[in-house]
Enzyme design. Sequence first.
Site, PDB file in Angstrom:
ATOM      1  N   ASN A 202       0.827  -1.198   0.000  1.00 41.78           N
ATOM      2  CA  ASN A 202       0.000   0.000   0.000  1.00 41.78           C
ATOM      3  C   ASN A 202       0.867   1.256   0.000  1.00 41.78           C
ATOM      4  OD1 ASN A 202      -1.919   2.064   0.482  1.00 41.78           O
ATOM      5  ND2 ASN A 202      -3.217   0.695   1.650  1.00 41.78           N
ATOM      6  N   ASP A 203       1.472   1.560   1.129  1.00 42.02           N
ATOM      7  CA  ASP A 203       2.226   2.810   1.261  1.00 42.02           C
ATOM      8  C   ASP A 203       3.382   2.903   0.276  1.00 42.02           C
ATOM      9  OD1 ASP A 203       0.570   3.533   3.395  1.00 42.02           O
ATOM     10  OD2 ASP A 203       1.823   2.443   4.824  1.00 42.02           O
ATOM     11  N   VAL A 204       4.030   1.776  -0.035  1.00 45.82           N
ATOM     12  CA  VAL A 204       5.231   1.813  -0.877  1.00 45.82           C
ATOM     13  C   VAL A 204       4.913   2.023  -2.349  1.00 45.82           C
ATOM     14  CG1 VAL A 204       6.537   0.395   0.736  1.00 45.82           C
ATOM     15  CG2 VAL A 204       5.283  -0.707  -1.131  1.00 45.82           C
TER      16      VAL A 204
ATOM     17  N   ALA B 213       0.599   3.666   7.167  1.00 51.74           N
ATOM     18  CA  ALA B 213       0.785   5.101   7.377  1.00 51.74           C
ATOM     19  C   ALA B 213      -0.552   5.824   7.562  1.00 51.74           C
ATOM     20  CB  ALA B 213       1.538   5.715   6.199  1.00 51.74           C
TER      21      ALA B 213
END
Length: 464
Positions: free
Chosen positions: A393-395, A433
């Site tokens: 997700n965040d990456v 995050a």
Amino acid sequence: MTADQVALWYLVASVCFILALKGLSHPSTARRGNILGIAGMAIAVVVTLALVYSHTRNVGMILGGIAVGGIIGAIIARRVQMTQMPELVAAFHSLVGLAAVLIAISAIHDPAAFGLHVPIPSGNRLELFIGTFIGAITFSGSVIAFGKLSGKIRSAPVVFTGQHMLNLALAIAMIGFGIWFFLSPDESKWTPYIVMTAIAFLLGVLIIIPIGGADMPVVISMLNSYSGWAAAGIGFSLNNPMLIIAGSLVGSSGAILSYIMCKAMNRSFFSVILGGFGAEAGTVAAGGEQKSVRSGSADDAAFVLGNAESVIIVPGYGLAVARAQHAVKEMAEKLRARGVNVRYAIHPVAGRMPGHMNVLLAEAEVPYDQVFEMEDINSEFGSTDVALILGANDVVNPLAEQKGSPIYGMPILEAHKARTVIVNKRSMAAGYAGLDNPLFYMDKTMMVFGDAKKVVDDIVKAIE
């Protein structure tokens, strides 16, 4: 065993540790690195036992401790899941820190048993002070990190008014009592030492609680560094070059890795290691409004993948939770058999610890030449037919490219540049995050909801 023989064997063990770190720097040599590390530790343990035996002829308690610890370690190693590795590493770091504190207490209680003069010389007092407070901070901080990673403590940052000033005041007080211990007569050494150690334990908690779950990979690396410096500090007090070298290697490598990971996450290195000092307290990323997404089935994904010429797979924590790495390898082999160019893209902080995805893929025996780091694969997304995102997700969040975003400037895998994007997630929940991901709402993105292993297994069956 003579002093020269001890020094020689410790040197051999140190060389093994250095070569082990070099080997661990690349997946293709990691196994050799592990073997060298094991050999170095075995040499260090045997030499230490021989040294103790030559002085006391009594190593029964040491051997008993090694046996108990070895049995516990073997049981844990067999039972722990890959998704639990981050909290396991944090737990191990806590033990290293506690060991440093206990050794320092023993040395202060009976200096002669450790080859120290009585009263303890000023230089050794300074070394014991440094080793103790770093070890204490490492222990309590690692316990908090373990709790956050295992879900026993909420992963969100714990902040309150005046937190940074409190940490600063405690750090000054700890150093003050350390100076008192350094200057105090031998008969009054315990009072400042105990107070200093208690403050260090408390400071370890306060440093880690304001660090959010998204920064936990950096915390793991940071605590690894702390544990190394604690061991090195105690090594000076014990006049043990092996402990000094090993601790310095761990401390420096952990610090370098922490810095690299902070750059990969667009975090301030000093902000993270000081528990968010200098960061805005209480800042929480807000998620985006709910929008419609284009969802599909495993059959739809299999059709798109099977008709592509090139595919880049982006593994994330969802893959680790589902233990889908073996199924992913099977899917990749099926696609490659059909002439599809399949590669894997790894973000430095994907998962919950450094190298988490690399370890998973290595466990599934994915060929190393198919696995690429972020800086080597990012330029390929624009010419790739399909980017398959599995639980990440965040990456892969394009918000990192938008000014004003909480993660602006964070290097990401540029999966959004692929011609088609397939995302597998259990739900539309935000990442670690706490941010929504615009990638999921793009016209070229197809969401395939469900457990990663089941979805990939269904894709494999559809491809056949």
